[in-house]
Design an enzyme around this catalytic site. Structure first.
Site, mmCIF file in Angstrom:
data_model
loop_
_atom_site.group_PDB
_atom_site.id
_atom_site.type_symbol
_atom_site.label_atom_id
_atom_site.label_comp_id
_atom_site.label_asym_id
_atom_site.label_seq_id
_atom_site.Cartn_x
_atom_site.Cartn_y
_atom_site.Cartn_z
ATOM 1 C CG ASN A 75 -22.413 -0.608 5.583
ATOM 2 O OD1 ASN A 75 -21.262 -1.030 6.130
ATOM 3 N ND2 ASN A 75 -22.663 0.777 5.612
ATOM 4 C CG HIS A 101 -21.552 -4.135 -0.159
ATOM 5 N ND1 HIS A 101 -22.341 -3.258 0.662
ATOM 6 C CD2 HIS A 101 -20.480 -3.538 -0.537
ATOM 7 C CE1 HIS A 101 -21.632 -1.919 0.767
ATOM 8 N NE2 HIS A 101 -20.524 -2.334 0.144
ATOM 9 C CG HIS A 171 -20.803 0.697 -3.712
ATOM 10 N ND1 HIS A 171 -19.786 1.404 -3.929
ATOM 11 C CD2 HIS A 171 -21.025 0.313 -2.557
ATOM 12 C CE1 HIS A 171 -18.839 0.923 -2.964
ATOM 13 N NE2 HIS A 171 -19.430 0.440 -2.015
ATOM 14 C CD GLU A 285 -21.786 2.686 -0.143
ATOM 15 O OE1 GLU A 285 -22.236 1.723 0.367
ATOM 16 O OE2 GLU A 285 -20.519 3.310 0.166
#
Length: 320
Positions: A75, A101, A171, A285
Site C-alpha cells: 500500500n 508497494h 496482491h 489485500e
C-alpha cells in the site's frame, strides 16, 4: 497446468525463476519464485480463480502486481517519506507523489529463494539489504504457501537487524467466475469502519463508520451496487471477508491476523498490454493500514531487532 515444477525463465540480471505446482487433491496452485507470485489457483472443480500471466516477460513489464507478495511496505506511504526514531527516511515515489508497494523495485520484482518444498506447501525466503528502496535495516522475509483442504493459507515471518517498518501482503486478483468481470460478485466485509482517503489515496487519519455510506458491506452487496463498483479502500476488519459469484455459486472466505484489508475492485486495470480489462478481478489485500508509518494512532508497522512479525491469511473456497 503441468504436473511438475518447471523453469520459468531468467531475469535480465541472470537469476533463474522457478514455477512450483502444489496439489492436495482439492486445490491446485502454481507459485513463481519471481515475486513469490501466485500464478494460478484451481479450486475443486478445476476453475482457475486468480488472474495470472503466461511469461516472465509479462510479469516484468505488464503486471499490476498480479498475485505477488508486495513489500517492504504494501500500500501507500505519503510523499515517500517517514520518520522512525527521529530519523527521516525517503523512499522512491512511484504513485504520484507517494510510494506504493515498496517502491520501484519492491518484493514483487525480486526472485525469492526456495527454502523447502513439498507436494502441498512451499516456503520462500528473501533478504532485503539495509537501504534497499530507502528502507532501513536488513530484513529477512519468509512466506509459506500451504494447501490445507479447501483453504490456501499464507504464512508470513519477518525479522530485521535494525528498526524498520514492514507490511507484507499478497496482491492476488480473484475472479470466482473464472472469466468475465467481477461487478456481479457479492461481497461481505465484517468491518464497521473504513479509512477515508484524499485525492492521492492517502488516509486522512479517520476511522470512519461505514453505516449509511456507500462503503457499507456489512450485509452482502454486489460490487457495483454503489459507486459504480469503484473501490480501493482499507477496511478495519473485525472478522471475515466473503465473496460469492452468484452465477457459479463459488465462494471465497478470507480470514487474517492482520488489522485491515484493502478492498480493490480492479477498475483501473487495462491499457497496459495485459490481457485483463477493468473489473477483471478484485483484491482483498490483508495488511496493516496504509501510511501507518506516518500515523501513530494506527496499528504500528514498526519492527525491531529481536522481534519476529508473524501473520497468517487464509482463503477458503467452496460452492453453494
Amino acid at each position: 497446468m503441468t504436473d511438475h515444477d518447471t523453469a520459468f525463465g531468467v531475469t535480465p540480471g541472470g537469476e533463474k525463476v522457478e514455477r512450483h505446482v502444489l496439489d492436495n487433491g482439492r486445490l491446485r496452485a502454481a507459485v513463481l519464485t519471481y515475486g513469490a507470485t501466485l500464478q494460478r489457483l484451481e479450486v475443486a472443480d478445476g476453475t482457475d480463480v486468480v488472474l495470472g500471466l503466461d511469461t516472465l516477460e509479462d510479469y516484468r513489464l505488464r503486471s499490476r502486481y498480479f498475485g505477488a507478495v508486495v513489500g517492504r511496505y504494501g500500500n501507500r506511504i505519503a510523499r515517500g517519506r517517514f520518520t522512525l526514531d527521529g530519523t527521516e527516511y525517503r523512499l522512491p515515489v512511484n504513485d504520484g507523489e507517494n510510494s506504493l508497494h515498496g517502491g520501484v523495485r519492491g518484493f514483487d520484482k525480486r526472485v525469492w529463494r526456495v527454502e523447502s518444498a513439498g507436494p502441498a506447501e512451499l516456503l520462500l525466503g528473501l533478504v532485503s539489504p539495509d537501504g534497499e528502496e530507502g528502507y532501513p535495516g536488513e530484513l529477512t522475509a519468509r512466506v509459506r504457501y500451504v494447501l490445507d483442504g479447501d483453504t490456501l493459507r499464507l504464512e508470513y515471518r519477518v525479522t530485521t537487524d535494525a528498526p524498520t517498518v514492514v507490511n507484507l501482503t499478497n496482491h492476488s486478483y480473484f475472479n470466482l467466475a473464472g472469466g468475465g468481470d467481477v461487478r456481479g460478485h457479492v461481497v461481505t466485509l465484517e468491518a464497521d469502519r473504513y479509512l477515508p482517503v484524499d485525492e492521492g489515496k492517502i488516509p486522512t487519519g479517520e476511522l470512519a463508520p461505514v453505516a449509511g455510506t456507500p462503503f457499507d458491506f456489512t450485509a452482502p452487496s454486489r460490487v457495483d451496487a454503489r459507486l459504480g463498483g469503484r473501490y480501493d479502500h482499507c477496511y478495519v476488519l473485525q472478522g471475515r471477508a466473503t465473496v460469492t459469484d452468484p452465477g457459479s455459486g463459488r465462494w471465497m472466505e478470507v480470514t487474517t491476523t492482520e488489522p485491515g484489508v484493502q478492498f480493490y475492485t480492479g477498475h483501473m486495470l487495462g491499457g497496459d498490454g495485459a490481457p485483463y480489462g477493468p473489473f477483471a478481478g478484485l483484491c482483498l489485500e490483508t495488511q496493516h493500514f496504509p501510511d501507518a508509518p506516518n500515523r501513530p494512532a494506527f496499528p504500528s508497522p514498526v519492527l525491531r531487532p529481536g522481534e519476529e512479525r508473524v501473520s497468517t491469511t487464509g482463503y477458503r473456497f467452496g460452492t453453494a
